[in-house]
Design a protein around this motif. Sequence first.
Motif, short mmCIF file in Angstrom:
data_model
loop_
_atom_site.label_atom_id
_atom_site.label_comp_id
_atom_site.label_asym_id
_atom_site.label_seq_id
_atom_site.Cartn_x
_atom_site.Cartn_y
_atom_site.Cartn_z
N ASP A 47 1.04 -1.23 -0.26
CA ASP A 47 -0.24 0.04 0.05
C ASP A 47 0.93 0.97 -0.31
N PRO A 48 1.26 1.92 -1.53
CA PRO A 48 2.17 2.74 -1.41
C PRO A 48 1.09 4.57 -0.62
N SER A 49 0.01 4.49 -0.43
CA SER A 49 -0.42 5.96 0.06
C SER A 49 0.00 6.41 0.79
N GLU A 50 0.52 5.96 1.46
CA GLU A 50 1.43 7.09 2.61
C GLU A 50 2.57 7.77 1.64
N LEU A 51 3.48 6.61 1.05
CA LEU A 51 3.79 7.24 -0.02
C LEU A 51 3.41 8.39 -0.48
N TRP A 52 2.14 8.66 -1.63
CA TRP A 52 2.04 9.36 -2.74
C TRP A 52 0.91 10.27 -2.31
N ARG A 53 0.38 9.70 -1.23
CA ARG A 53 -0.86 10.81 -0.69
C ARG A 53 -1.00 12.04 -1.05
N THR A 54 0.12 12.84 -0.55
CA THR A 54 0.60 14.75 -0.30
C THR A 54 0.99 14.58 -1.45
N ILE A 55 1.74 14.16 -2.50
CA ILE A 55 1.91 14.68 -3.46
C ILE A 55 1.15 14.42 -4.87
N TYR A 56 0.16 13.58 -4.45
CA TYR A 56 -1.19 13.22 -5.67
C TYR A 56 -2.20 14.24 -5.48
N ASP A 57 -2.48 15.02 -3.87
CA ASP A 57 -3.49 15.82 -3.89
C ASP A 57 -3.48 17.62 -3.91
N ASP A 58 -1.84 17.51 -3.51
CA ASP A 58 -0.99 18.67 -3.60
C ASP A 58 -0.49 19.03 -4.40
N HIS A 59 0.22 18.47 -5.46
CA HIS A 59 1.16 18.49 -5.54
C HIS A 59 1.13 18.07 -7.52
N LEU A 60 -0.01 18.41 -7.31
CA LEU A 60 0.05 17.79 -9.24
C LEU A 60 -1.83 18.41 -9.75
#
Length: 822
Positions: A401-414
Amino acid sequence: MANWEALSDIDVEVLVRDLLSAEWGVHVETFRRGPDRGVDLRVFGPSGPPLNLEPTDSIIGQVKHYPNASISRLKTAFKKEANRNNRNSVTRYLVVTTAKMTLAGKEAIASLFNPPLHPRDIFGREDLEALLARHEQVERRHFRLWISDTITLTSALNKRELGLKRHVIESISREAPLLVKTRHFHAAEQILKEEGSVIIAGPPGVGKTSTAHLLIADLIEKGWELIVASDRIDDAERLRDPHAKQVVYYDDFLGASLHTAFLDGKNEDARLLALLETASEDQNLKVVLTTREYVLAAARQSHPRLLQSRFDISRLLIDATELDAYERAEMAYRRIYHSPYRFILDQPTSVDDWLPIIGHRDFNPRLMRLYMEACARMLPAKMEAQSIRDFIIGFVEALDDPSELWRTIYDDHLTDAQRYLLQTLVTMPSSVVVEDLIVLTASWACSSTFSPTETQWRAEIRILDGDFISTYTDRKGQTASNFANASISSYVSYRLAMELETVLRILDHAVLFEQVEIIFRLIAGRLPPRETDSGSFDIEDWLEDYEREIVGHTRLWSINEEEHERLQTAIRDAVVRTLGVGHYSNHPSFGNTPKRWMKTHVYMVDRLEIVLAVVEALDLADDSDLAHRLADACKSNLDYSTNDPVRLVKVFETLQRKAPLTWVDAIGNLIESAEPLLFRHLKEGSDFIAAIRYLNLIGRPNESMLLGDKLRNAARNYSPSEQVCFWSEIDLRYFINDFDEAASMIGLDIIEDLSELRTRIEARMRAIQPPSFQNLPTPRQEPAPKHVVVGDLSLSALRKAASILVPGVSSKTKEGDAESPD
């Protein structure tokens, strides 16, 4: 002063090996971690001075890494070794420890053995530090020993920059025990040597900063002064001394997100480029930069100067998937060893327990750190054996489950557009031509308030390229794209499954059946189990061959009745609309148009079982109109599906056995429509197998016996085509076996005919040479970021590497001088 606490037990054994090898001028063996029978070091004769060993002489030694141990603890540890009686079988027996030793302490340790050890054979910390002083080249190789003190001393000598350096100094010192010199480090080191600068780029969490810190530590050890640029390039310009050897370090030099991907200040891009050009010519200047690849892509659009080749020549793209088995195992070992849970490494685990971690497709150094930090907050200080198994299982789940790693980038950076592109890409079965990706995304994402041009879509793709997606030129010269990393695809899949409104919009505009299939698999976990005519429909059984790490976390919730009805309608309409649409492929023969999938044929056998699963999961069994519409769509594509006649008949058998009662008529008509196609060309053994099974399926088994003469004649008269030049022995065996199986189904003996057929095909295979590919044009070479060779992740390599995490293995593996954690 050496920092002994920064070393692991493996580090100490390798260090002692190197020191004694340098001191004595002999080869000293060390071994992989495991049951050592009291032997950590070994030397065989003959040798010259100072050892003067005879050919039959040998030396063994035991190493204890207890940097803060008292003499009583040392006595307890070495008493166990003394009881092994290893000393009687060798010339000399060495005792080595990283603990401080007094004269009385050495005498106490020596007296544990019978006869007592000679004082020269007991090495304490003071002895090891004396050896380090005599052999500086060994100390330089073991950077964890000196990195803290050397960097602290260097920073103290440069008061001007102490404030800027402090964070970097403390980070490197703190991380030193965990750092591993991977293939990424050696590649970056080579670029830095050749170009004077290196730009380390890649997705979050793959080791960019760690690689940079290792480079900096190595340069500082060689006498280079560190300059840390924090916000502006003028930090480096202000402190630049042309007469001193200096390394400029700028971590995340473009910022951490797309929204800050700009170079603030007047002509900042030009000044950065000038610094890199200076480093390429000035032997006294090195520049180390890190950035996220997608941020650099965004910056290059706003700052054309960054498009210059210098940024590609010096750029190294790194990815955690490139790490080999031993690098992965060592990272895991160091994380655990330098944590409160070091004792796990001494517990009864097996190699197989650790394989899912070091062999995981989404292996990521940052995920390991996050998991260990979570353990420190939640797990008890001591664990039973079963809890340790749970610890390992939890490690694997953290990678799943890679959610911890990608959540911030997916929500805030894209941006929204970038998220839409990724959501479309995850619904595709393969790489997607960029033009197609734009068409597919725009079809569902655009609205009255959001309508990017093709140029704007392409700009968003360029920004994503590198960290989120990778683009390449296919054989047709088209630019294709796919996910750059499996963990990104997994996370985007997870997020898409959570967003029902987005799913419905994509389904409403889907033009490919593969899109519908993938979306159905993603949301299947949200559908409640239900009873059908054939019993309970178990979605888990149907998904067993699918990537469970993608759909697994969608089972945390389910949809309500209203959402179920909306989803039912959307999938039903999408299935009917796309069932007869061609398969998506990048194969050159399918043309070079954005909508070329509309022109391809359909392997309908791939889709019928999926349709059945959809019908059962969404409770569409009573929709007889749907059954007839689907059957009509299938009929129009059966011709192409007969290229694999046996598989087609197997699907018919499945449909007849599992189809809802209300579908019987439609399925029956579909099966009957295939008869002319299946009997049109009876040429190969598989054609006859399909025909015989079909006759059994429709209740006319007696007619199978009438195929005997046709089958014998087909075997006797078969003329091998030029395609047999590509066959292997296995292909030939399967081809002959198909004829044999068909003959046995109707009780026919054609053994002699098949022997002659094999002879004819083998002669044809020898006579035809495969076409030559030597004259294909060589693609034009452009400056491009560099990559490392992907490491060995074979099962044998993984098992060998995992042994360092296991306290007991069946035998020792000799390491020698060729292998070192550094």
